[in-house]
Write a protein that holds these residues in place. Sequence first.
Motif, short mmCIF file in Angstrom:
data_model
loop_
_atom_site.label_atom_id
_atom_site.label_comp_id
_atom_site.label_asym_id
_atom_site.label_seq_id
_atom_site.Cartn_x
_atom_site.Cartn_y
_atom_site.Cartn_z
N GLN A 23 1.97 -37.62 -38.13
CA GLN A 23 0.97 -38.39 -38.86
C GLN A 23 1.06 -38.13 -40.37
O GLN A 23 0.96 -39.05 -41.18
CB GLN A 23 -0.44 -38.06 -38.35
N SER A 24 1.26 -36.86 -40.73
CA SER A 24 1.44 -36.54 -42.15
C SER A 24 2.65 -37.26 -42.72
O SER A 24 2.63 -37.77 -43.84
CB SER A 24 1.61 -35.03 -42.32
N ALA A 25 3.70 -37.30 -41.93
CA ALA A 25 4.93 -37.97 -42.37
C ALA A 25 4.67 -39.46 -42.59
O ALA A 25 5.11 -40.03 -43.60
CB ALA A 25 6.03 -37.75 -41.35
N LEU A 26 3.98 -40.08 -41.67
CA LEU A 26 3.68 -41.50 -41.80
C LEU A 26 2.84 -41.74 -43.06
O LEU A 26 3.07 -42.72 -43.78
CB LEU A 26 2.92 -42.01 -40.56
N GLY A 27 1.91 -40.85 -43.31
CA GLY A 27 1.09 -40.99 -44.52
C GLY A 27 1.91 -40.85 -45.78
O GLY A 27 1.76 -41.63 -46.73
N LEU A 28 2.80 -39.88 -45.80
CA LEU A 28 3.66 -39.69 -46.97
C LEU A 28 4.54 -40.91 -47.19
O LEU A 28 4.74 -41.37 -48.32
CB LEU A 28 4.55 -38.45 -46.78
N LEU A 29 5.09 -41.45 -46.11
CA LEU A 29 5.94 -42.64 -46.21
C LEU A 29 5.15 -43.79 -46.82
O LEU A 29 5.63 -44.48 -47.72
CB LEU A 29 6.45 -43.05 -44.83
N ARG A 30 3.96 -43.99 -46.31
CA ARG A 30 3.14 -45.11 -46.78
C ARG A 30 2.76 -44.94 -48.25
O ARG A 30 2.83 -45.88 -49.04
CB ARG A 30 1.88 -45.21 -45.91
N ASP A 31 2.40 -43.71 -48.62
CA ASP A 31 1.86 -43.48 -49.96
C ASP A 31 2.92 -43.22 -51.02
O ASP A 31 2.72 -43.53 -52.19
CB ASP A 31 0.87 -42.31 -49.94
N ASP A 89 15.24 -29.66 -36.34
CA ASP A 89 15.61 -29.72 -37.76
C ASP A 89 14.97 -30.96 -38.36
O ASP A 89 14.22 -31.68 -37.69
CB ASP A 89 17.13 -29.73 -37.93
N ARG A 90 15.28 -31.21 -39.63
CA ARG A 90 14.68 -32.35 -40.31
C ARG A 90 14.98 -33.65 -39.58
O ARG A 90 14.13 -34.53 -39.46
CB ARG A 90 15.22 -32.41 -41.75
N ARG A 91 16.20 -33.79 -39.10
CA ARG A 91 16.60 -35.01 -38.42
C ARG A 91 15.72 -35.30 -37.22
O ARG A 91 15.39 -36.46 -36.93
CB ARG A 91 18.07 -34.87 -37.99
N ALA A 92 15.33 -34.27 -36.50
CA ALA A 92 14.48 -34.45 -35.32
C ALA A 92 13.11 -35.00 -35.73
O ALA A 92 12.53 -35.84 -35.03
CB ALA A 92 14.34 -33.13 -34.58
N LEU A 93 12.60 -34.52 -36.84
CA LEU A 93 11.31 -35.06 -37.33
C LEU A 93 11.47 -36.52 -37.74
O LEU A 93 10.64 -37.37 -37.38
CB LEU A 93 10.82 -34.24 -38.53
N VAL A 94 12.53 -36.81 -38.47
CA VAL A 94 12.78 -38.19 -38.89
C VAL A 94 12.91 -39.09 -37.67
O VAL A 94 12.37 -40.21 -37.64
CB VAL A 94 14.05 -38.26 -39.76
N ALA A 95 13.58 -38.61 -36.64
CA ALA A 95 13.75 -39.40 -35.42
C ALA A 95 12.40 -39.67 -34.76
O ALA A 95 12.15 -40.78 -34.28
CB ALA A 95 14.68 -38.68 -34.46
N ALA A 96 11.53 -38.67 -34.75
CA ALA A 96 10.20 -38.85 -34.15
C ALA A 96 9.40 -39.88 -34.95
O ALA A 96 8.68 -40.71 -34.36
CB ALA A 96 9.46 -37.52 -34.11
N VAL A 97 9.54 -39.83 -36.26
CA VAL A 97 8.85 -40.81 -37.12
C VAL A 97 9.41 -42.21 -36.86
O VAL A 97 8.66 -43.19 -36.78
CB VAL A 97 9.01 -40.43 -38.60
N ALA A 98 10.73 -42.31 -36.72
CA ALA A 98 11.36 -43.60 -36.44
C ALA A 98 10.90 -44.14 -35.09
O ALA A 98 10.59 -45.34 -34.96
CB ALA A 98 12.88 -43.45 -36.46
N GLU A 99 10.83 -43.27 -34.10
CA GLU A 99 10.33 -43.68 -32.79
C GLU A 99 8.95 -44.29 -32.89
O GLU A 99 8.67 -45.35 -32.31
CB GLU A 99 10.24 -42.45 -31.87
N GLU A 100 8.08 -43.60 -33.59
CA GLU A 100 6.72 -44.10 -33.77
C GLU A 100 6.76 -45.49 -34.41
O GLU A 100 6.01 -46.39 -34.03
CB GLU A 100 5.92 -43.12 -34.65
#
Lengths: 207, 207
Positions: free
Chosen positions: A25-33, A61-72
Motif C-alpha cells: 500500500q505504501s508503494a502504491l501511494g508513493l507511485l501515485r504521489d 529483494d526489490r524485484r519481488a516487491l515491484v512484482a507484488a505491486v505490479a500484480e496488484e
Amino acid sequence: MPSKRTPKALPRAYHHGDLRSALIQSALGLLRDEGPEALTLRGVARAAGVSQAAPYRHFKDRRALVAAVAEEGFRMLQSAMLHAAQKADGRLGLKQVAIAYVQFGHEHPAEYRIMFGPEVARHDELPDLRETSSAVLAFVQVGLEQLQAAGSIGAGDPAAMAATIWSMLHGLVMLSLDGQTAGVGLTLDQLVDETTRIMMFGMASRT
Amino acid sequence: MPSKRTPKALPRAYHHGDLRSALIQSALGLLRDEGPEALTLRGVARAAGVSQAAPYRHFKDRRALVAAVAEEGFRMLQSAMLHAAQKADGRLGLKQVAIAYVQFGHEHPAEYRIMFGPEVARHDELPDLRETSSAVLAFVQVGLEQLQAAGSIGAGDPAAMAATIWSMLHGLVMLSLDGQTAGVGLTLDQLVDETTRIMMFGMASRT
DNA sequence: ACCTGAACACCGTTCAAGT
DNA sequence: ACCTGAACACCGTTCAAGT
C-alpha cells in the motif's frame, strides 16, 4: 533506557503481521504521489514506518516487491475491464472494455509503467505475476469468442486476435502517456474510438 | 519562414577524440551486452575510460545521456523502416515495414526499452528527442497516404491511422518482449502477419 | 578547455544483535 | 519470529584542483 522516539504514522498493521500488505500500500501511494522513480525499497520502508531492512522479512529483494505491486495493478486493471464489460453487451462490449483499459492507464500512469516495466519483464521467476497478467489476455479472448459466436466478427484464432487487441491497447496507452500521440489532432477518446473501429472492421472481414 | 536546424555541438577533438560520441557508443555497448540496468553514468564513463565526472562536460545529467542514447535508437529504427520500405512496393509496404519494426525491437531489446522508457517519457525538455521520435509517426503516415492514393485503403484521417498502426506495433514489441504473447500458439512473425492483415482489412473498410 | 579525485547523499543488500 | 542499526558496494551529482 527508554527511547522517546515516536514514529509519526505507524501503521496499525505493523504488529499484526500485515507488514507485507502495508508495504504494498505504501508503494502504491508513493507511485501515485511521486511517480515510478520513487519506488525504492528504502523509501517504501520509510513510508511504512519501518527500518530499511524490515521489507526483507517479506520480500526476497526489490524485484519481488515491484512484482507484488505490479500484480496488484493487474488485479485493478482486470477489475476495471470486468466492470466495463458488465455494463455493456454484445458488439459494444469491446469498445467499452477498450475505453476502460486506456482510462486505467491514464488514471494510474506510474502504476501502469511498473506493470509493464523492465524490472518485471522476465517473469519466468515470478509465477504469480505471470498468472495475474496473463488474465488480461484470457479476458479479451473470451470476449472475442462471444463476439464470434454472435457472428459480430469473423472466424480466426481468437488467441491471436486477443494478442492483437491487447497489443493495440497497450501501445496506445504507452504512446499517449509518452505524449507521442500529441501531434495527432484527436483526443484520446477519439483515438480509442478510431482504433477500435479499425480493429472491429478488420476482424469482421476475416473469413 | 526558414526553419533553423540548430546543430547540437560541433564535434571537437578532445583528449579522447569526441568524448560525447564515445560515451554514447559505450552506452549502446553496455545496453547490448548487459541490459538496461547497466546504463549508469558511472558505468558508461568507466567503459569509455574516463573519470566519473567527465560525462558532465557533455551531458547535463544522466537523463540527457539517456535521451541521446534514445535518439540514436530512433535513428536506427527509422533507418530499418526506410530500408524495408525501399525493398517493397505498394500494398506490401506496410507489412514489410511492420516486420522490420518488430524485428528491430527484438534485435535491440534493451535499446528499445530505453527509447520508450519512463526516463525520457516526458520529453517536453528534450526537443531533439521529440523530433527524432516523432519521425516514426510521420514515416508511417506518409506510407498510409500513398496507400490511400493508390486506393489500397479507404479514406480517413491518416494521422489517426498512423497512430493506430504505431500503437499496434509498439504494443506487439513490448508484449512479446515481456513474454506476454508466449501463450498464443503463434510465432512472432505469424503474429505480425495476422496483426497487419487485420489492420489492412480494417482500414480498407473505412469509407 | 577539458578532465580528475574527493566528497556528499542516496540506494540495494547483508548480518549480527535486540526485543 | 520479527525487526533494528551498522556496514558495504554502488550510484548521481557537485566542486575544487590539476593539466
